[in-house]
Scaffold this active site. Structure first.
Site, PDB file in Angstrom:
ATOM      1  N   ARG A   1       0.856  -1.188   0.000  1.00 43.31           N
ATOM      2  CA  ARG A   1       0.000   0.000   0.000  1.00 43.31           C
ATOM      3  C   ARG A   1       0.890   1.234   0.000  1.00 43.31           C
ATOM      4  NH1 ARG A   1      -3.282  -3.026  -1.465  1.00 43.31           N
ATOM      5  NH2 ARG A   1      -5.311  -3.539  -0.570  1.00 43.31           N
TER       6      ARG A   1
ATOM      7  N   GLU B   1      -3.408   7.275  -4.728  1.00 43.93           N
ATOM      8  CA  GLU B   1      -3.795   6.703  -6.015  1.00 43.93           C
ATOM      9  C   GLU B   1      -5.295   6.869  -6.277  1.00 43.93           C
ATOM     10  OE1 GLU B   1      -2.258   2.664  -5.035  1.00 43.93           O
ATOM     11  OE2 GLU B   1      -4.269   1.964  -5.565  1.00 43.93           O
TER      12      GLU B   1
ATOM     13  N   HIS C   1      -1.224  -0.119  -9.815  1.00 44.10           N
ATOM     14  CA  HIS C   1      -1.823  -1.105  -8.903  1.00 44.10           C
ATOM     15  C   HIS C   1      -2.235  -2.386  -9.657  1.00 44.10           C
ATOM     16  CE1 HIS C   1      -3.959  -1.428  -4.764  1.00 44.10           C
ATOM     17  NE2 HIS C   1      -3.632  -2.631  -5.219  1.00 44.10           N
TER      18      HIS C   1
HETATM   19  C1  8YV Z   1      -6.629  -5.498  -5.883  1.00 42.10           C
HETATM   20  C2  8YV Z   1      -5.100  -5.523  -3.850  1.00 42.10           C
HETATM   21  O1  8YV Z   1      -6.416  -5.496  -7.235  1.00 42.10           O
HETATM   22  O2  8YV Z   1      -6.173  -7.482  -3.140  1.00 42.10           O
HETATM   23  C3  8YV Z   1      -5.680  -6.414  -2.820  1.00 42.10           C
HETATM   24  O3  8YV Z   1      -5.630  -6.033  -1.630  1.00 42.10           O
HETATM   25  O4  8YV Z   1      -4.478  -4.564  -3.553  1.00 42.10           O
HETATM   26  C4  8YV Z   1      -5.289  -5.832  -5.290  1.00 42.10           C
HETATM   27  O5  8YV Z   1      -5.105  -7.199  -5.492  1.00 42.10           O
HETATM   28  C5  8YV Z   1      -7.273  -4.191  -5.519  1.00 42.10           C
HETATM   29  O6  8YV Z   1      -7.353  -3.965  -4.173  1.00 42.10           O
HETATM   30  C6  8YV Z   1      -8.660  -4.142  -6.157  1.00 42.10           C
HETATM   31  O7  8YV Z   1      -9.685  -4.491  -5.307  1.00 42.10           O
END
Ligand code: 8YV
Length: 327
Positions: free
Chosen positions: A240, A269, A287
């Site tokens: 993150r 973001e 991301h």
């Molecule tokens: C996702 C992510 O693509 O799963 C997670 O926590 O950061 C990513 O795999 C994103 O959060 C979309 O929901």
């Protein structure tokens, strides 16, 4: 009126996923995929039994205030720092996530970013496309070796351990830092040595962040941590954005205090700091950690399985707040 429970699908999903949901509920589908504002989200949750969301939807007490019918928030993500778990638990709302199905894909991306930063892939490609390549030179775009180097993994959960497995193929020496030291058998399986964060930053040639974000580890990597790193080291982040003080990172990259960085996640973001965009020695991706067709499909299916279980009155398989169960 179908009499079925109402479900919000907050972002666009694949048609086959809609087909999985349709028999169980009446859908309010945000087919346009434009992220909903907080007010829109709150308004659309008023009459819903459950919601399928992604990491882009923030769920807090304000959003839940009018959602009297809501029993579950099912996120298509493993991380859940976008959801106020205490507020959900207080409101009797179950929260589910999608662990495991994205582990290997996200570890692949972590390794890709690490290698891109170490071997200056984005930077040299940009230079080539801009027409600067006139001759080969012995010292052109020299990077930092990956094979045989020391990899520091911060966060040794499933994804961290999957990265450690990959590192073995590159004959890397793996050190790790984690909230809690791994059990001896897991540590031995990962062939990784536990270090405190400062020692890890001092000895690593490549550092990768793979830990969940929380207010406690906000800006875990700031100016003083960056100052501990080797001048030819790289820093990659697939966790993150809030884990890194991005302005301090920009300064370190600009002044060559570390060699390069690779960031798949950003504090604001989808906004990315101008300062970062202006730097040549940072790889920036939007991301994409879990972004393979197969894995995004698996994540959506798991989130839907969680949601359908709740609608059926069953305990969902990936319940994040078991305290809310039976509320
Ligand atoms: C996702 C992510 O693509 O799963 C997670 O926590 O950061 C990513 O795999 C994103 O959060 C979309 O929901």
């Amino acid at each position: 009126m179908s009499g079925k429970p109402k479900v919000l699908v907050a972002r666009a999903i694949f048609p086959e996923h809609l087909a999985l949901l349709e028999p169980h509920c009446e859908l309010d589908y945000n087919a346009g995929d434009e992220p909903l504002t907080k007010a829109e989200l709150a308004a659309r949750l008023v009459d819903k039994r459950a919601a399928l969301i992604t990491g882009s939807e923030r769920i807090d007490a304000g959003v839940l205030a009018q959602a009297g019918e809501l029993s579950a928030i099912c996120s298509i993500s493993v991380g859940y720092n976008h959801i106020d778990i205490a507020a959900c638990t207080g409101a009797g709302v179950l929260v589910t996530n999608t662990p495991e199905v994205l582990t290997e894909t996200t570890a692949d991306m972590g390794f890709a970013l690490l290698m891109a930063a170490a071997r200056r892939i984005s930077e040299s490609e940009r230079w080539l496309r801009e027409g600067h390549w006139k001759r080969w030179a012995l010292d052109q775009f020299l990077g930092t070796d990956v094979h045989g180097s020391t990899l520091g993994i911060v966060g040794m959960g499933r994804i961290g351990r999957a990265i450690a497995r990959r590192a073995r193929g590159f004959a890397m020496n793996v050190v790790y830092h984690n909230r809690a030291r791994l059990a001896p058998e897991l540590e031995a399986q990962s062939a990784a040595q536990y270090l405190d964060l400062d020692s890890l930053l001092r000895v690593s040639d490549h550092v990768i962040l793979v830990l969940p974000y929380s207010v406690e580890n906000h800006h875990l990597i700031g100016a003083s941590q960056l100052a501990l790193m080797k001048p030819y080291a790289t820093l990659s982040n697939i966790a993150r954005g809030g884990l890194i003080d991005e302005r301090a990172l920009c300064a370190a990259l600009r002044e060559g205090r570390i060699a390069a960085a690779a960031l798949d996640v950003f504090e604001g973001e989808p906004q990315v700091l101008e300062e970062l965009l202006a730097l040549r020695n940072v790889v920036l991706t939007p991301h994409l950690g879990s972004a393979s067709r197969a894995t995004r499909d698996a994540m959506a299916r798991l989130a839907i399985a969680n949601l359908v279980a709740v609608l059926a009155g069953d305990k969902p398989p990936c319940l994040v707040n078991p305290q809310a169960w039976g509320h």
